[in-house]
Design a protein around this motif. Structure first.
Motif, PDB file in Angstrom:
ATOM      1  N   GLU A  10      21.472   2.191   5.841  1.00 31.68           N
ATOM      2  CA  GLU A  10      22.006   3.530   6.112  1.00 31.68           C
ATOM      3  C   GLU A  10      22.266   4.235   4.795  1.00 31.68           C
ATOM      4  N   LEU A  11      21.787   5.447   4.691  1.00 31.17           N
ATOM      5  CA  LEU A  11      21.978   6.265   3.499  1.00 31.17           C
ATOM      6  C   LEU A  11      22.806   7.487   3.918  1.00 31.17           C
ATOM      7  N   ARG A  12      23.744   7.848   3.043  1.00 28.57           N
ATOM      8  CA  ARG A  12      24.683   8.902   3.423  1.00 28.57           C
ATOM      9  C   ARG A  12      24.520  10.127   2.532  1.00 28.57           C
ATOM     10  N   CYS A  13      24.731  11.294   3.131  1.00 31.25           N
ATOM     11  CA  CYS A  13      24.671  12.563   2.392  1.00 31.25           C
ATOM     12  C   CYS A  13      25.851  13.446   2.778  1.00 31.25           C
ATOM     13  N   ASP A  14      26.577  13.931   1.759  1.00 29.49           N
ATOM     14  CA  ASP A  14      27.642  14.917   1.966  1.00 29.49           C
ATOM     15  C   ASP A  14      27.171  16.245   1.391  1.00 29.49           C
ATOM     16  N   PRO A  15      26.890  17.232   2.231  1.00 30.90           N
ATOM     17  CA  PRO A  15      26.370  18.512   1.722  1.00 30.90           C
ATOM     18  C   PRO A  15      27.479  19.346   1.090  1.00 30.90           C
ATOM     19  N   ILE A  16      27.074  20.421   0.472  1.00 33.13           N
ATOM     20  CA  ILE A  16      28.039  21.374  -0.080  1.00 33.13           C
ATOM     21  C   ILE A  16      28.797  22.010   1.084  1.00 33.13           C
ATOM     22  N   SER A  17      30.106  22.111   0.930  1.00 34.68           N
ATOM     23  CA  SER A  17      30.944  22.680   1.983  1.00 34.68           C
ATOM     24  C   SER A  17      30.468  24.083   2.352  1.00 34.68           C
ATOM     25  N   GLY A  18      30.306  24.323   3.656  1.00 34.70           N
ATOM     26  CA  GLY A  18      29.880  25.634   4.123  1.00 34.70           C
ATOM     27  C   GLY A  18      28.381  25.775   4.293  1.00 34.70           C
ATOM     28  N   HIS A  19      27.614  24.836   3.771  1.00 39.54           N
ATOM     29  CA  HIS A  19      26.162  24.885   3.946  1.00 39.54           C
ATOM     30  C   HIS A  19      25.803  24.396   5.344  1.00 39.54           C
ATOM     31  N   PHE A  61      18.282  19.591   9.510  1.00 39.49           N
ATOM     32  CA  PHE A  61      19.332  19.972  10.446  1.00 39.49           C
ATOM     33  C   PHE A  61      19.768  21.402  10.146  1.00 39.49           C
ATOM     34  N   GLN A  62      19.945  22.194  11.193  1.00 41.65           N
ATOM     35  CA  GLN A  62      20.472  23.547  11.037  1.00 41.65           C
ATOM     36  C   GLN A  62      21.577  23.750  12.065  1.00 41.65           C
ATOM     37  N   GLY A  63      22.810  23.800  11.620  1.00 43.35           N
ATOM     38  CA  GLY A  63      23.929  24.026  12.511  1.00 43.35           C
ATOM     39  C   GLY A  63      23.946  23.035  13.661  1.00 43.35           C
ATOM     40  N   ASN A  64      24.079  23.562  14.874  1.00 44.26           N
ATOM     41  CA  ASN A  64      24.112  22.719  16.076  1.00 44.26           C
ATOM     42  C   ASN A  64      22.757  22.612  16.768  1.00 44.26           C
ATOM     43  N   SER A  65      21.714  23.158  16.138  1.00 45.76           N
ATOM     44  CA  SER A  65      20.387  23.113  16.759  1.00 45.76           C
ATOM     45  C   SER A  65      19.809  21.710  16.686  1.00 45.76           C
ATOM     46  N   ALA A  66      18.841  21.450  17.540  1.00 48.49           N
ATOM     47  CA  ALA A  66      18.153  20.159  17.504  1.00 48.49           C
ATOM     48  C   ALA A  66      17.442  20.015  16.161  1.00 48.49           C
ATOM     49  N   PRO A  67      17.498  18.841  15.550  1.00 48.49           N
ATOM     50  CA  PRO A  67      16.879  18.664  14.231  1.00 48.49           C
ATOM     51  C   PRO A  67      15.360  18.728  14.305  1.00 48.49           C
ATOM     52  N   ASP A  68      14.775  19.135  13.202  1.00 43.02           N
ATOM     53  CA  ASP A  68      13.319  19.118  13.032  1.00 43.02           C
ATOM     54  C   ASP A  68      12.941  17.759  12.451  1.00 43.02           C
ATOM     55  N   LYS A  69      12.360  16.902  13.273  1.00 45.66           N
ATOM     56  CA  LYS A  69      12.047  15.539  12.853  1.00 45.66           C
ATOM     57  C   LYS A  69      10.578  15.378  12.483  1.00 45.66           C
ATOM     58  N   SER A  70       9.898  16.477  12.277  1.00 42.18           N
ATOM     59  CA  SER A  70       8.442  16.430  12.139  1.00 42.18           C
ATOM     60  C   SER A  70       7.958  15.631  10.941  1.00 42.18           C
ATOM     61  N   ARG A 121      10.961   4.045  13.035  1.00 39.59           N
ATOM     62  CA  ARG A 121      11.989   3.223  12.386  1.00 39.59           C
ATOM     63  C   ARG A 121      13.005   4.100  11.653  1.00 39.59           C
ATOM     64  N   PHE A 122      12.628   5.353  11.443  1.00 41.93           N
ATOM     65  CA  PHE A 122      13.482   6.294  10.724  1.00 41.93           C
ATOM     66  C   PHE A 122      14.219   7.190  11.723  1.00 41.93           C
ATOM     67  N   SER A 123      15.503   7.378  11.478  1.00 41.67           N
ATOM     68  CA  SER A 123      16.296   8.289  12.294  1.00 41.67           C
ATOM     69  C   SER A 123      17.405   8.866  11.434  1.00 41.67           C
ATOM     70  N   ALA A 124      17.956   9.973  11.873  1.00 41.20           N
ATOM     71  CA  ALA A 124      19.051  10.588  11.128  1.00 41.20           C
ATOM     72  C   ALA A 124      19.961  11.302  12.091  1.00 41.20           C
ATOM     73  N   GLU A 125      21.212  11.394  11.715  1.00 41.55           N
ATOM     74  CA  GLU A 125      22.165  12.177  12.487  1.00 41.55           C
ATOM     75  C   GLU A 125      23.071  12.934  11.533  1.00 41.55           C
TER      76      GLU A 125
END
Lengths: 117, 113
Positions: free
Chosen positions: B20-29, B49-58, B64-68
């Motif tokens: 598992e790899l973790r990312c903390d974005p810039i606040s407000g992005h 990922f954009q807001g609450n929209s479904a992610p673009d997994k293309s 084997r790869f997934s993200a949330e």
């Protein structure tokens, strides 16, 4: 699909001199964004400069400027008065327009720039 | 303000293990991207990922790869049953909704032995 090509895998320049990195791209879109990113050995990608395709004026940021030729689909980066800290890998990137900032960057393979004193 | 942060900085794992790899974005992005940088393939887009929209997994190379992305902020990229070809630097980037620059984190170097 859009593609980005950087034909110079490696370039070198002496301190205080000027160097130009080449980038060409292929797209059928009329509006888009182009970027140059710098990646030093620390791996941190740093935005150097950006250009909106609808703007005819070439972008400039201090010692960095671009030569944007829309018809030729060319977007070169000029670094003036090169400094040792400019040594890094430079990536050219393309982005389709999307007012929700929602499209991914398409990157070239990169150009490694070395600076000698 | 604080930039994009990623953890761990480096990860060595055995073939077949999950990571598992973790990312903390810039606040407000509101937009968050994952890219993979490998020697043979350069920089490749994985997922967005954009807001609450479904992610673009293309861009995900296999199932084997997934993200949330939880709460519209922190994101986790999971690679199951790792393979040696998964060895790469995984970069995360974020951007504001109405601007276009993406700001990158320092990346996680994954080595699969």
């Amino acid at each position: 699909a859009q593609t980005v090509t950087q034909s110079q895998p490696e370039m070198s320049v002496q301190e205080a001199e000027t160097v130009t990195l080449s980038c060409t791209y292929d797209t059928s879109e009329s509006d888009y964004y182009l970027f140059w990113y710098k990646q030093p050995p620390s791996r941190q990608m740093i935005l150097v400069i950006r250009q909106e395709a609808y703007k005819q004026q070439n972008a400039t940021e201090n010692r960095f400027s671009v030569n944007f030729q829309k018809a030729a689909k060319s977007f070169s980066l000029k670094i003036s008065d090169s400094q040792l800290g400019d040594a890094a890998m430079y990536f050219c990137a393309y982005r389709s327009p999307n007012n929700q900032a929602g499209t991914a960057l398409i990157f070239g393979k990169g150009t490694t720039l070395s600076v000698s004193s | 303000g604080a930039g994009v942060s990623q953890s761990p900085s480096n990860k060595v794992t055995e073939k077949g293990k999950d990571v598992e790899l973790r990312c903390d974005p810039i606040s407000g992005h509101t937009a968050l991207y994952w890219y993979r940088q490998s020697l043979g393939q350069g920089l490749e887009f994985l997922i967005y990922f954009q807001g609450n929209s479904a992610p673009d997994k293309s861009g995900l190379p296999s199932d084997r790869f997934s993200a949330e992305r939880t709460g519209g902020s922190v994101s986790t990229l999971t690679i199951q049953r790792t393979q040696q070809e998964d060895s790469a630097v995984y970069l995360c980037a974020s951007s504001q909704q109405v601007r276009y620059e993406q700001y990158f984190g320092p990346g996680t170097r994954l080595t699969v032995t």
